[in-house]
Design an enzyme around this catalytic site. Structure first.
Site, short mmCIF file in Angstrom:
data_model
loop_
_atom_site.label_atom_id
_atom_site.label_comp_id
_atom_site.label_asym_id
_atom_site.label_seq_id
_atom_site.Cartn_x
_atom_site.Cartn_y
_atom_site.Cartn_z
N ASP A 152 17.09 11.04 -4.93
CA ASP A 152 17.09 9.60 -4.65
C ASP A 152 18.49 9.21 -4.22
OD1 ASP A 152 16.33 6.78 -4.65
OD2 ASP A 152 14.73 7.37 -6.03
N TYR A 211 6.82 -1.68 8.66
CA TYR A 211 6.45 -0.81 7.55
C TYR A 211 5.16 -0.04 7.87
CZ TYR A 211 5.05 0.72 2.88
OH TYR A 211 4.66 1.47 1.80
N LYS A 224 4.47 4.13 8.40
CA LYS A 224 3.50 4.90 7.62
C LYS A 224 2.38 5.46 8.51
CE LYS A 224 5.34 4.37 3.51
NZ LYS A 224 5.85 5.53 2.74
#
Length: 260
Positions: free
Chosen positions: A35, A154, A158
């Site tokens: 991360d 977004y 995806k």
């Protein structure tokens, strides 16, 4: 199943990535979390340097052998950053770690897409992403913002990931090497990324309208983790190239019986 099976999970400091890493560790798996901060590997997947750091550190920590990759890292901003992380960061993770998977036992890989991939999208963003042109994809995202269509970024990121999985999974590098590659497409999952949206009653109603979830409503991150764990387990011998909707019925409501 051997307890020494080693997984790398991106986005492991929060949300679906954190819940998945916790589940795997509870099952006795060795998990390397990645991360921006607060993980075994700290790397910024929005940048080429961060992606290279992820791969280099993974190779160092595993000795070049990795059994599974679960790419959960993602953001949802009205900003080109979303495309950089959600598509280019995810693809670089999977492609960069594929050689380590090829040396692993029963190697598997999965990436988190989204039910928003079936929403209207920006073809310029998707096409540039699939062409591997990060500058053009970022420019297309900026153009969407200028048109007042930042909400498309977004879902477009995806959608591009889902299409990449479909075109890549059956190739010699993946299926030919015995590595199943899939995507999971959740709808609304309660995570730090969505808490602000869901806290506002008006925005929540809007999101429920565009992402209807007739089965049990919004998901907790821990409810997506079992599917990710199965797809990357040795038991998954033949599921590959699939976009598996873990969406409470969103896809069935929006696309009906014509898509299956």
């Amino acid at each position: 199943m051997p307890s020494t099976r080693t997984y790398l999970v991106t986005g492991a400091a929060s949300g679906i990535g954190e819940a998945t890493a916790e589940r795997l560790r509870a099952e006795g798996r060795a998990v390397i979390g990645a991360d921006l901060a607060g993980a075994g590997i700290c790397a910024d997947l929005a940048t080429p340097e961060g992606r290279a750091e992820l791969v280099a550190r993974a190779r160092e920590l595993t000795g070049g052998h990795l059994d599974a990759v679960i790419a959960c890292a993602g953001v949802a901003h009205f900003d080109p950053l979303t495309v950089k992380v959600n598509y280019f960061g995810a693809v670089a993770t999977l492609e960069g770690l594929r050689p380590l998977l090829a040396e692993g036992a029963d190697p598997r890989a999965v990436v988190v897409s989204s039910a928003t991939a079936i929403h209207p999208h920006d073809p310029a963003i998707v096409d540039a992403a699939l062409a591997g042109d990060e500058s053009a994809a970022a420019a297309a995202a900026s153009a969407a913002l200028e048109r007042g269509e930042g909400h498309l970024i977004y879902g477009s990121s995806k959608r591009a990931v889902a299409r990449w999985v479909r075109r890549t999974a059956a190739t010699a590098d993946w299926a030919g090497a015995g590595i199943p590659l899939n995507a999971v497409a959740p709808a609304l999952v309660v995570t730090p990324m969505t808490e602000g949206v869901l806290a506002d009653a008006k925005t929540r109603r809007l999101m429920d309208a565009v992402l209807p979830m007739p089965l049990h409503g919004h998901a907790a991150a821990g409810q997506i983790a079992p599917l990710l764990a199965f797809l990357t387990s040795p038991e998954n011998t033949h599921v590959t190239g699939q976009i598996v909707f873990a969406d409470g019925g969103t896809d069935a409501v929006l696309r009906g019986e014509g898509a299956w």
